[in-house]
Design a protein around this motif. Structure first.
Motif, PDB file in Angstrom:
ATOM      1  N   GLU A 137      33.036  -3.216 -27.406  1.00 52.98           N
ATOM      2  CA  GLU A 137      33.297  -3.860 -26.120  1.00 52.98           C
ATOM      3  C   GLU A 137      34.667  -3.473 -25.588  1.00 52.98           C
ATOM      4  N   ARG A 138      34.663  -2.672 -24.508  1.00 51.42           N
ATOM      5  CA  ARG A 138      35.909  -2.247 -23.883  1.00 51.42           C
ATOM      6  C   ARG A 138      35.652  -2.053 -22.394  1.00 51.42           C
ATOM      7  N   LYS A 139      36.680  -2.176 -21.603  1.00 56.84           N
ATOM      8  CA  LYS A 139      36.592  -1.917 -20.170  1.00 56.84           C
ATOM      9  C   LYS A 139      37.575  -0.806 -19.834  1.00 56.84           C
ATOM     10  N   VAL A 140      37.079   0.229 -19.149  1.00 60.36           N
ATOM     11  CA  VAL A 140      37.987   1.276 -18.687  1.00 60.36           C
ATOM     12  C   VAL A 140      38.880   0.670 -17.617  1.00 60.36           C
ATOM     13  N   ILE A 141      40.188   0.835 -17.776  1.00 63.39           N
ATOM     14  CA  ILE A 141      41.144   0.189 -16.881  1.00 63.39           C
ATOM     15  C   ILE A 141      42.054   1.181 -16.172  1.00 63.39           C
ATOM     16  N   TRP A 142      42.214   2.394 -16.725  1.00 69.31           N
ATOM     17  CA  TRP A 142      43.139   3.383 -16.159  1.00 69.31           C
ATOM     18  C   TRP A 142      42.612   4.775 -16.437  1.00 69.31           C
ATOM     19  N   ASN A 143      42.763   5.675 -15.462  1.00 72.07           N
ATOM     20  CA  ASN A 143      42.425   7.091 -15.616  1.00 72.07           C
ATOM     21  C   ASN A 143      43.579   7.913 -15.090  1.00 72.07           C
ATOM     22  N   GLY A 144      43.876   9.044 -15.746  1.00 71.92           N
ATOM     23  CA  GLY A 144      44.944   9.914 -15.273  1.00 71.92           C
ATOM     24  C   GLY A 144      44.988  11.201 -16.055  1.00 71.92           C
ATOM     25  N   ARG A 145      46.053  11.944 -15.832  1.00 73.12           N
ATOM     26  CA  ARG A 145      46.271  13.217 -16.520  1.00 73.12           C
ATOM     27  C   ARG A 145      47.706  13.268 -17.031  1.00 73.12           C
ATOM     28  N   VAL A 146      47.909  14.062 -18.061  1.00 66.94           N
ATOM     29  CA  VAL A 146      49.252  14.286 -18.594  1.00 66.94           C
ATOM     30  C   VAL A 146      49.978  15.197 -17.610  1.00 66.94           C
ATOM     31  N   GLN A 147      51.015  14.658 -16.975  1.00 67.20           N
ATOM     32  CA  GLN A 147      51.802  15.422 -16.008  1.00 67.20           C
ATOM     33  C   GLN A 147      52.866  16.244 -16.735  1.00 67.20           C
ATOM     34  N   PHE A 173      44.583  -2.122 -26.149  1.00 66.80           N
ATOM     35  CA  PHE A 173      44.332  -0.962 -25.298  1.00 66.80           C
ATOM     36  C   PHE A 173      44.066   0.251 -26.186  1.00 66.80           C
ATOM     37  N   GLU A 174      43.134   1.093 -25.768  1.00 58.78           N
ATOM     38  CA  GLU A 174      42.912   2.374 -26.427  1.00 58.78           C
ATOM     39  C   GLU A 174      43.051   3.474 -25.392  1.00 58.78           C
ATOM     40  N   MET A 175      43.788   4.531 -25.747  1.00 57.18           N
ATOM     41  CA  MET A 175      43.914   5.715 -24.909  1.00 57.18           C
ATOM     42  C   MET A 175      42.977   6.766 -25.480  1.00 57.18           C
ATOM     43  N   GLU A 176      42.141   7.316 -24.607  1.00 56.22           N
ATOM     44  CA  GLU A 176      41.161   8.308 -25.041  1.00 56.22           C
ATOM     45  C   GLU A 176      41.357   9.616 -24.303  1.00 56.22           C
TER      46      GLU A 176
END
Length: 156
Positions: free
Chosen positions: A3-13, A94-97
């Motif tokens: 059970e997780r909700k995606v909360i943030w999307n981005g790229r390594v700048q 939080f998990e970063m994927e």
């Protein structure tokens, strides 16, 4: 843990990459901080909500685990799960994927709701409380293995 909700999307700048050629530790912290901001926005505590409710959220404690490197322009996303909650605090995971769905870092955070009028802790406004209810929550027996684990040097 499912059970997780995606909360943030981005790229390594490029400014997030260090002399070792991968995302630096401060940038992991920044992404997790932005993830908390994104959570606040989804629960009605965007700029107008903070003003309307005279309320915000402070981070009391955070623990980051760095599991894999992230490289320039790599796509990342974070997910959030509530481990515990009371009237004014949340224990968050939080998990970063990466783009393959591999968990490359985790951030366990204890946050507290604060009245911006008094500068003191206060219960979540009703509207915010209601917006938290659909977020994924786990019973303690289903927490991630590394949640609530003390840091230290293991000795034999």
């Amino acid at each position: 843990m499912t059970e997780r909700k995606v909360i943030w999307n981005g790229r390594v700048q490029s400014d997030m990459v260090d002399y070792n050629g991968h995302m630096n530790d401060a940038s992991y912290s920044l992404v997790f901080s932005e993830s908390l901001d994104a959570l606040m926005e989804t629960t009605g505590l965007d700029a107008s909500g903070r003003e309307r409710h005279a309320y915000t959220i402070f981070t009391l404690e955070a623990h980051i685990r760095y599991l894999q490197e992230a490289h320039e322009q790599q796509a990342l996303r974070t997910t959030v799960t509530i481990l515990d909650q009371d009237a004014k605090r949340m224990h968050l995971w939080f998990e970063m994927e990466n783009e393959d769905g591999d968990t490359i870092a985790t951030s366990e955070q204890m946050v507290m709701g604060m009245s911006t009028t008094t500068g003191r802790p206060g219960p979540f406004p009703e509207e915010v409380e209601q917006s938290l209810s659909p977020l994924p929550k786990l019973d303690r027996e289903h927490w991630p293995t590394h949640a609530n684990v003390q840091m230290g040097i293991r000795r034999k």
